[in-house]
Write an enzyme that holds these catalytic residues in place. Structure first.
Site, PDB file in Angstrom:
ATOM      1  N   ASP A 144      55.882  82.573  61.481  1.00  0.00           N
ATOM      2  CA  ASP A 144      56.076  81.469  60.539  1.00  0.00           C
ATOM      3  C   ASP A 144      56.051  80.139  61.296  1.00  0.00           C
ATOM      4  O   ASP A 144      55.363  80.017  62.305  1.00  0.00           O
ATOM      5  CB  ASP A 144      57.401  81.676  59.791  1.00  0.00           C
ATOM      6  N   ASP A 153      74.166  80.899  61.694  1.00  0.00           N
ATOM      7  CA  ASP A 153      74.007  82.181  61.004  1.00  0.00           C
ATOM      8  C   ASP A 153      72.874  83.028  61.583  1.00  0.00           C
ATOM      9  O   ASP A 153      72.668  84.159  61.144  1.00  0.00           O
ATOM     10  CB  ASP A 153      73.735  81.945  59.512  1.00  0.00           C
ATOM     11  N   HIS A 182      60.679  76.106  56.850  1.00  0.00           N
ATOM     12  CA  HIS A 182      60.236  77.333  56.174  1.00  0.00           C
ATOM     13  C   HIS A 182      60.574  78.582  56.965  1.00  0.00           C
ATOM     14  O   HIS A 182      61.132  79.550  56.436  1.00  0.00           O
ATOM     15  CB  HIS A 182      58.734  77.237  55.930  1.00  0.00           C
ATOM     16  N   SER A 361      56.883  83.570  49.580  1.00  0.00           N
ATOM     17  CA  SER A 361      57.412  83.450  50.946  1.00  0.00           C
ATOM     18  C   SER A 361      58.865  83.889  51.012  1.00  0.00           C
ATOM     19  O   SER A 361      59.320  84.415  52.020  1.00  0.00           O
ATOM     20  CB  SER A 361      57.325  81.993  51.418  1.00  0.00           C
TER      21      SER A 361
END
Length: 421
Positions: A144, A153, A182, A361
């Site tokens: 990506d 996280d 993204h 996505s």
């Protein structure tokens, strides 16, 4: 064989509610020696060897040729060798108005609005779930825009971080910065672990390991040879480390690319499960994008948190497959395979906070995370057995809502929505 630059199912829109597979114009040949462009060169071994000496190599694909960056003078010199076949690795650009309209909305810095968002609750089939688990020992290669590996996280799960997008070096190990957001969002849906403070968000399989492979630049676009190389590297790393690997690709193009197709086949042949977005050009049929449309990739459609006909509904933006293969429960090229939550998905963001965006996505990493969770619980499974398990679970929750959705295998939702239980 036309090479195209592939755009992620990528820059997302909160205004429009979808991400777009872009279909822009090809780049033009440089007008001066100073301008450069990417090419793939094929031909007899001796001629290729000499060409490599003359212009260098970015990626070597063996019998499929090699890629490199050349200027106009070098390009003209290569053309004098009639034994060589030279194709441009073409570029697809986001249309400027779509790019401007596709900027995500504001992030939330105080923490997620829900530590287990609706997609997590849906895939776990538990509206009251407070935390997730699973995926231990499974590697998920997220190809990506990179990832914020320092996000509270995600940081505990990062095992590899590689950048395939830089012009001066084809591969930078230890770097995968995400200037888009993204990739960080996708990674979070796969394996966010709730954060060390206990205030963060959860992904589907928080014990899985993240291989963050940056194959798209910060505008959300990338060259097909870089993507193909990352796919092959993930497969080779699976072999080298003896690991079970899932490749998650929330990217795509309307056209089939030979290098990427060959790389997906290579990875699948190495025992890697490949999961990819169906695309965001729905609701018409036969709008599915590549590499999701490939037989050796699990194509994922997007669901929204709306009930219709007693099930979740396939989002209108979600690309559809081939209606002529409905009902056969056999995956052919251009078929949607499964569905998962994809509209209004909250996850980690590249500034260390959280964001809510939509697209196939976002559906793809739900399935990648579920695959990691199942594989960790059943380590004796092969990747093909794992894929069948996903299909079998999908059949247990058939999707009947949305354009093209119907009882059984259909071109909108595929086999259905696979869940934890």
């Amino acid at each position: 064989m036309k090479k195209r630059r592939v755009v992620g199912a990528s820059v997302l829109s909160l205004v429009m509610g979808v991400s777009m597979f872009a279909t822009g114009a090809f780049g033009q040949q440089p007008n001066s020696q100073d301008e450069s462009f990417r090419v793939i060169i094929q031909g007899p071994t001796a001629d290729k060897s000499q060409a490599k000496k003359n212009v260098g190599v970015r990626w070597d694909f063996g019998a499929d040729g090699f890629t490199t960056t050349v200027n106009s003078k070098q390009y003209q010199a290569l053309l004098k060798n009639n034994n060589l076949t030279i194709e441009k690795v073409e570029e697809v650009q986001l249309a400027p108005n779509k790019e401007a309209a596709a900027k995500p909305g504001g992030s939330t810095n105080s923490g997620p609005s829900d530590r287990t968002p609706w997609g997590i609750q849906a895939i776990y089939n538990d509206a009251a779930i407070q935390a997730t688990s699973g995926g231990n020992g499974i590697k998920v290669a997220v190809l990506d825009t990179g990832a914020n590996t320092s996000h509270a996280d995600l940081t505990n799960q990062v095992e590899q971080c590689k950048d395939f997008t830089q012009t001066k070096s084809p591969l930078i190990d230890g770097s995968c910065s995400d200037g888009n957001g993204h990739g960080t969002h996708v990674a979070g849906t796969v394996l966010a672990d709730g954060g060390s403070t206990g205030q963060g968000i959860y992904g589907v399989a928080p014990e899985a390991d993240l291989w963050a492979y940056k194959v798209l630049n910060n505008r959300g676009s990338g060259y097909s040879d870089d993507i193909a190389s990352a796919i092959r590297m993930a497969a080779d790393e699976a072999t080298r480390t003896g690991s079970k690997v899932i490749i998650s690709m929330s990217l795509g193009s309307s056209a089939k690319d030979t290098l990427i197709s060959s790389a997906v086949d290579y990875a699948y042949g190495k025992g890697v499960l490949v999961v990819a977005a169906a695309g965001n050009d729905g609701p018409s049929s036969n709008t599915i994008g590549y590499p999701g449309a490939l037989v050796n990739a699990v194509a994922v459609a997007a669901l929204e948190d709306v009930q219709q006909n007693g099930t979740y509904r396939v989002a209108d933006f979600s690309s559809r497959g081939n209606p002529n293969t409905d009902g056969d429960y056999i995956i052919q090229e251009r078929d949607v395979e499964v569905s998962a939550p994809g509209r209004a998905i909250e996850s980690t963001w590249n500034d260390g906070s959280y964001n809510t965006i939509s697209g196939t996505s976002m559906a793809t990493p739900h399935v990648s995370g579920l695959a990691a969770k199942i594989w960790a619980e059943n380590p004796a499974m092969s990747h093909t057995q794992l894929r069948k398990e996903l299909q079998d679970r999908a059949k247990l929750y058939d999707i009947k809502g949305g354009t093209g959705a119907a009882t059984g295998d259909d071109y909108a939702s595929g086999f259905g929505f696979p869940r934890v239980r």
